[in-house]
Design a protein around this motif. Sequence first.
Motif, short mmCIF file in Angstrom:
data_model
loop_
_atom_site.label_atom_id
_atom_site.label_comp_id
_atom_site.label_asym_id
_atom_site.label_seq_id
_atom_site.Cartn_x
_atom_site.Cartn_y
_atom_site.Cartn_z
N ASP A 1 -4.46 9.19 -8.04
CA ASP A 1 -4.46 10.65 -8.02
C ASP A 1 -5.44 11.22 -9.04
O ASP A 1 -6.12 10.47 -9.76
N ASP A 2 -5.50 12.52 -9.10
CA ASP A 2 -6.46 13.19 -9.99
C ASP A 2 -6.22 12.84 -11.45
O ASP A 2 -7.17 12.71 -12.23
N SER A 3 -4.95 12.72 -11.83
CA SER A 3 -4.66 12.46 -13.25
C SER A 3 -5.23 11.11 -13.69
O SER A 3 -5.70 10.97 -14.83
N ALA A 4 -5.20 10.11 -12.80
CA ALA A 4 -5.75 8.80 -13.16
C ALA A 4 -7.26 8.88 -13.36
O ALA A 4 -7.81 8.30 -14.31
N TYR A 5 -7.95 9.60 -12.47
CA TYR A 5 -9.41 9.74 -12.62
C TYR A 5 -9.74 10.57 -13.86
O TYR A 5 -10.70 10.27 -14.59
N GLU A 6 -8.95 11.60 -14.13
CA GLU A 6 -9.19 12.43 -15.32
C GLU A 6 -9.02 11.61 -16.60
O GLU A 6 -9.71 11.83 -17.59
N VAL B 1 -10.86 -0.53 -8.26
CA VAL B 1 -12.15 -0.20 -8.88
C VAL B 1 -11.93 0.70 -10.10
O VAL B 1 -12.59 0.55 -11.14
N LEU B 2 -11.01 1.66 -9.96
CA LEU B 2 -10.71 2.52 -11.10
C LEU B 2 -10.23 1.70 -12.29
O LEU B 2 -10.66 1.90 -13.44
N ASP B 3 -9.31 0.75 -12.05
CA ASP B 3 -8.80 -0.09 -13.13
C ASP B 3 -9.91 -0.93 -13.75
O ASP B 3 -9.90 -1.18 -14.97
#
Length: 402
Positions: A65-70, A94-96
């Motif tokens: 969600d947005d909070s993880a990317y923020e 990929v985010l991790d």
Amino acid sequence: MAESDWKRVVAQLRLGLDGPTSEQVSLAACLGFSFVPETSVHVAAAFLRLRSAAALLLPGPRRFDDSAYEYLERICAEIGIPAPPRADVPNRDVLDAWLAAAWARRSIQHLERLEPCVGDVVVAPPLRHGEENRHGVINSIRSDGRLNFVGGRNGGARIHRVLRIVRPNEPDYDKLTLKAREEVAQANPFPERLTRAQQAALEPFKVKRRPSPADREALREALDTATSERDMQVLLERHPSLLAGTVKGNHGTWVRRQVRLGNSYVPDFLMASETSAGVSWHLVELESPTARLTNAGNQRESPTLRTAINQIHDWREWLTNNLLSARTELPGITAQSRGLIIMGREDPTDRAEGIRDRHSRESRIEIRTYDWLLRAVEGEGIALLGLLDLETDELDLDAWSD
């Protein structure tokens, strides 16, 4: 894996940031794509898993969600690198991977800034709001840059959270080292539970039998002739079961003689007994069998007794300030360990029941005569239960009922 040199940790962290490995480049070419040179090993691995997921029957992509990317944007801003466009972050894997790379860069920055060494004192923020800063002595440095503290019990601090590093040559190093040791000792919720390693360390001092007829006869003979504290010290060193017989130790009883506490104090004996509830220590001070407990004129504490009581208070104060180091040799000891003073003989003119009861209740210091010691080890039934434990348990129950 933990290291002792922060430079080796930095070098290991950089291996994951220096660009994709040759194996990753070759695999990407087989799958029909390529990496830009600055792609980290973590991110390269995530894209390889993404491109080969169908062929390898890997689970489908996890969303974020947005909070993880923020959060990723915040970490990148903190370390001064651009965050990847959201469109270039197709799934949680990929985010991790981007986060792992960012965390590695953050650790490198702070390791190079602080240059922590084993033995330095760390000042770190509290774990909970409203508490005081934490202190720890560095024992090792984890592969992710986290600092491990002396004393274990998960003590440590993430390198980017460290407020200050104090070197051994700085003025307040000794004071903060002491504070760090106190915090480690206080963090142990069950100091009375001995580990197998601690029991093994105490093994040379274990008393493996109850007092024998020979031990009891040696005590009787000594009381017939002894005129000084030294006479009784020598006797109990030769027959430690006499002391051990005063307490109940279903899982073990240990008697240590003249253990040095720092540079100032040497108790006559330290005695430990372990039951299913854990280990209990007694701080034992001997005085002469010819000494009086009270003054002949006013029945108040004699100077000898007052000195003995003050000795135990001094030992407890030292333990309060040096608890962690004390437990390396005396596992499970606390600054509230019960004191035991043995002095004098029973004498109708030397009645000290009120003094004895007051110190037991208020200070957990037991005052007994050498005649009491003889009674404690003469009765087989009493010896099995431990006369000192029986008496102090009764006093504790009385205090609770009051």
